[in-house]
Each structure stands twice: as C-alpha cells, then as structure tokens.
Scaffold this motif. Structure first.
Motif, PDB file in Angstrom:
ATOM      1  N   THR A  52      35.634  35.487  53.029  1.00 24.06           N
ATOM      2  CA  THR A  52      34.281  35.253  53.007  1.00 24.06           C
ATOM      3  C   THR A  52      34.217  33.552  53.427  1.00 24.06           C
ATOM      4  OG1 THR A  52      34.336  34.652  50.758  1.00 24.06           O
ATOM      5  CG2 THR A  52      33.365  36.548  51.082  1.00 24.06           C
ATOM      6  N   SER A  53      33.018  33.318  54.083  1.00 25.04           N
ATOM      7  CA  SER A  53      33.143  31.969  54.678  1.00 25.04           C
ATOM      8  C   SER A  53      32.130  31.195  54.134  1.00 25.04           C
ATOM      9  CB  SER A  53      32.972  31.935  55.919  1.00 25.04           C
ATOM     10  OG  SER A  53      32.897  30.743  56.750  1.00 25.04           O
ATOM     11  N   ASN A  54      32.263  30.256  53.068  1.00 24.46           N
ATOM     12  CA  ASN A  54      31.289  29.320  52.238  1.00 24.46           C
ATOM     13  C   ASN A  54      30.167  30.107  51.830  1.00 24.46           C
ATOM     14  OD1 ASN A  54      32.889  27.137  52.970  1.00 24.46           O
ATOM     15  ND2 ASN A  54      32.162  27.043  55.142  1.00 24.46           N
ATOM     16  N   ASP A  55      30.205  31.263  51.332  1.00 27.28           N
ATOM     17  CA  ASP A  55      29.394  32.009  50.583  1.00 27.28           C
ATOM     18  C   ASP A  55      29.435  32.313  49.188  1.00 27.28           C
ATOM     19  OD1 ASP A  55      26.844  33.082  50.440  1.00 27.28           O
ATOM     20  OD2 ASP A  55      27.247  34.930  51.615  1.00 27.28           O
ATOM     21  N   THR A  56      29.666  31.115  48.448  1.00 31.59           N
ATOM     22  CA  THR A  56      30.008  31.444  47.018  1.00 31.59           C
ATOM     23  C   THR A  56      29.040  32.030  46.227  1.00 31.59           C
ATOM     24  OG1 THR A  56      31.352  29.272  46.972  1.00 31.59           O
ATOM     25  CG2 THR A  56      30.520  29.761  45.029  1.00 31.59           C
ATOM     26  N   GLU A  57      27.693  31.603  46.756  1.00 34.54           N
ATOM     27  CA  GLU A  57      26.746  32.174  45.864  1.00 34.54           C
ATOM     28  C   GLU A  57      26.806  33.963  46.027  1.00 34.54           C
ATOM     29  OE1 GLU A  57      24.069  32.662  43.105  1.00 34.54           O
ATOM     30  OE2 GLU A  57      24.774  30.662  43.813  1.00 34.54           O
ATOM     31  N   ALA A  58      26.862  34.424  47.150  1.00 36.56           N
ATOM     32  CA  ALA A  58      26.934  35.895  47.224  1.00 36.56           C
ATOM     33  C   ALA A  58      27.908  36.392  46.387  1.00 36.56           C
ATOM     34  CB  ALA A  58      27.108  36.068  49.032  1.00 36.56           C
ATOM     35  N   VAL A  59      29.303  35.830  46.659  1.00 36.94           N
ATOM     36  CA  VAL A  59      30.492  36.222  45.696  1.00 36.94           C
ATOM     37  C   VAL A  59      30.015  36.116  44.315  1.00 36.94           C
ATOM     38  CG1 VAL A  59      32.890  35.868  45.308  1.00 36.94           C
ATOM     39  CG2 VAL A  59      31.977  35.568  47.601  1.00 36.94           C
ATOM     40  N   ARG A  60      29.502  34.951  43.645  1.00 37.49           N
ATOM     41  CA  ARG A  60      29.328  34.900  42.464  1.00 37.49           C
ATOM     42  C   ARG A  60      28.180  35.901  41.863  1.00 37.49           C
ATOM     43  NH1 ARG A  60      26.492  29.831  41.969  1.00 37.49           N
ATOM     44  NH2 ARG A  60      28.709  28.813  42.428  1.00 37.49           N
ATOM     45  N   ARG A  61      27.039  36.141  42.897  1.00 41.25           N
ATOM     46  CA  ARG A  61      26.288  37.193  42.460  1.00 41.25           C
ATOM     47  C   ARG A  61      26.867  38.667  42.099  1.00 41.25           C
ATOM     48  NH1 ARG A  61      22.853  34.835  46.153  1.00 41.25           N
ATOM     49  NH2 ARG A  61      23.417  36.570  47.654  1.00 41.25           N
ATOM     50  N   LEU A  62      27.860  38.893  43.170  1.00 39.68           N
ATOM     51  CA  LEU A  62      28.388  40.368  42.792  1.00 39.68           C
ATOM     52  C   LEU A  62      29.403  40.435  41.958  1.00 39.68           C
ATOM     53  CD1 LEU A  62      29.556  41.477  46.650  1.00 39.68           C
ATOM     54  CD2 LEU A  62      27.774  42.503  44.971  1.00 39.68           C
ATOM     55  N   PHE A  63      30.065  39.514  41.754  1.00 38.77           N
ATOM     56  CA  PHE A  63      31.311  39.715  40.572  1.00 38.77           C
ATOM     57  C   PHE A  63      30.968  39.043  39.379  1.00 38.77           C
ATOM     58  CE2 PHE A  63      33.156  40.314  44.692  1.00 38.77           C
ATOM     59  CZ  PHE A  63      34.087  41.164  44.327  1.00 38.77           C
ATOM     60  N   GLN A  64      30.426  37.991  39.346  1.00 40.09           N
ATOM     61  CA  GLN A  64      30.136  37.228  37.908  1.00 40.09           C
ATOM     62  C   GLN A  64      29.668  37.990  36.790  1.00 40.09           C
ATOM     63  OE1 GLN A  64      28.090  33.349  37.603  1.00 40.09           O
ATOM     64  NE2 GLN A  64      29.495  32.633  36.491  1.00 40.09           N
ATOM     65  N   PRO A  65      28.774  38.961  37.157  1.00 42.41           N
ATOM     66  CA  PRO A  65      28.127  39.844  35.801  1.00 42.41           C
ATOM     67  C   PRO A  65      29.508  40.771  35.399  1.00 42.41           C
ATOM     68  CG  PRO A  65      26.690  39.756  37.685  1.00 42.41           C
ATOM     69  CD  PRO A  65      27.882  39.270  38.218  1.00 42.41           C
ATOM     70  N   HIS A  66      30.348  41.256  36.237  1.00 41.84           N
ATOM     71  CA  HIS A  66      31.606  41.957  35.898  1.00 41.84           C
ATOM     72  C   HIS A  66      32.571  41.059  35.047  1.00 41.84           C
ATOM     73  CE1 HIS A  66      29.595  45.210  37.965  1.00 41.84           C
ATOM     74  NE2 HIS A  66      29.399  44.414  39.055  1.00 41.84           N
ATOM     75  N   LEU A  67      32.679  40.004  35.569  1.00 39.36           N
ATOM     76  CA  LEU A  67      33.754  39.154  34.946  1.00 39.36           C
ATOM     77  C   LEU A  67      33.489  38.054  34.169  1.00 39.36           C
ATOM     78  CD1 LEU A  67      35.425  39.119  38.565  1.00 39.36           C
ATOM     79  CD2 LEU A  67      36.033  40.687  36.609  1.00 39.36           C
TER      80      LEU A  67
END
Length: 143
Positions: free
Chosen positions: A37-52
């Motif tokens: 992923t290229s400088n898209d922390t927010e998209a990664v966070r939205r997808l994974f943080q609820p599970h982790l």
C-alpha cells in the motif's frame, strides 16, 4: 534486535479472512515482485484495526500491507528511525515454508499469525520461493 515475537493472532476472523482483506487494498507493484500500500494508512487502519484492537492496542501512527508474490522479493533496505514511544509491529497474515525474511544478517522464517516487534533501522528484506504469496501487515503503534 531483529524480529521479536510478542504475541500470536487470536481473533474472531481467520487469518485467511484478514489476508483476503489485505488484497482488497490498492497495492502498488514493484519491479521485484512485491506490492505494498502506498501512503494510505487510513484505509489500512479502517480495514484492520477493528479486528486487531485487542492485539495491536494504541494509536496506529502508520500502517501498510506488504505482499511478496510468488518468486518475488523485497530488496534489502533500512527504514528510518521511529519517533520515541513508537514501535513497529509485523503481523504475518500468510506465509509458506519457502518464504524467508532477512534481518540484520540473518535469514528467518516467521510463523503465520505471529505478531513481531521489529526495529526498522536494521537491514531487512524478504524472498518468496514458495507456492503462495507472503502477506504482512506492518503497523507503527504509539505506546
């Protein structure tokens, strides 16, 4: 310090589900057979943080997904130092017996589901000679 195992994934969703989530992100392809992923922390966070949340607790300052495709490699490199109070973690979402990580002069095989603390200033890379992609979630957490 290279990789230090600090926890193992335990959650409602399977690792396979999380690995599939990772492939839904916009990944930028490299010439050496890895994607990230290229400088898209927010998209990664939205997808994974609820599970982790229960495993990677704290403020996610940076997050990315790295996929090393079949016969691909992540060239050896060093990343910059993290700000004080921040730690980098790698969650191994998918691996195989022929996927190798290189860090600080050593070749290692990280276990699937392992959550590792990692010093990004150490020389590191990866190579995948296996039959399936290696997928890592990388998260910098402010402790």
């Amino acid at each position: 310090m290279g990789y230090t195992l600090v926890d193992t994934y335990s959650g409602e969703r399977s690792l396979n589900y999380l690995a599939t989530l990772a492939t839904t992100l916009q990944l930028q392809e490299s010439l050496t057979g890895y994607e990230a992923t290229s400088n898209d922390t927010e998209a990664v966070r939205r997808l994974f943080q609820p599970h982790l949340k229960h495993l990677l607790d704290g403020q996610w300052q940076f997050a990315m997904v790295v996929v090393v495709k079949l016969q691909g490699h992540l060239p050896v490199h060093r990343d910059g130092a993290l700000p004080n109070g921040t730690k980098r973690h790698h969650l191994v979402l998918q691996t195989n017996p022929r996927y190798w990580d290189f860090v600080d002069g050593q070749w290692l095989q990280l276990k699937q589901g392992g959550i590792y603390e990692f010093d990004p200033t150490k020389e590191h890379g990866a190579i995948n000679w296996g039959a399936e992609a290696g997928i890592r979630l990388v998260v910098d957490i402010v402790i």
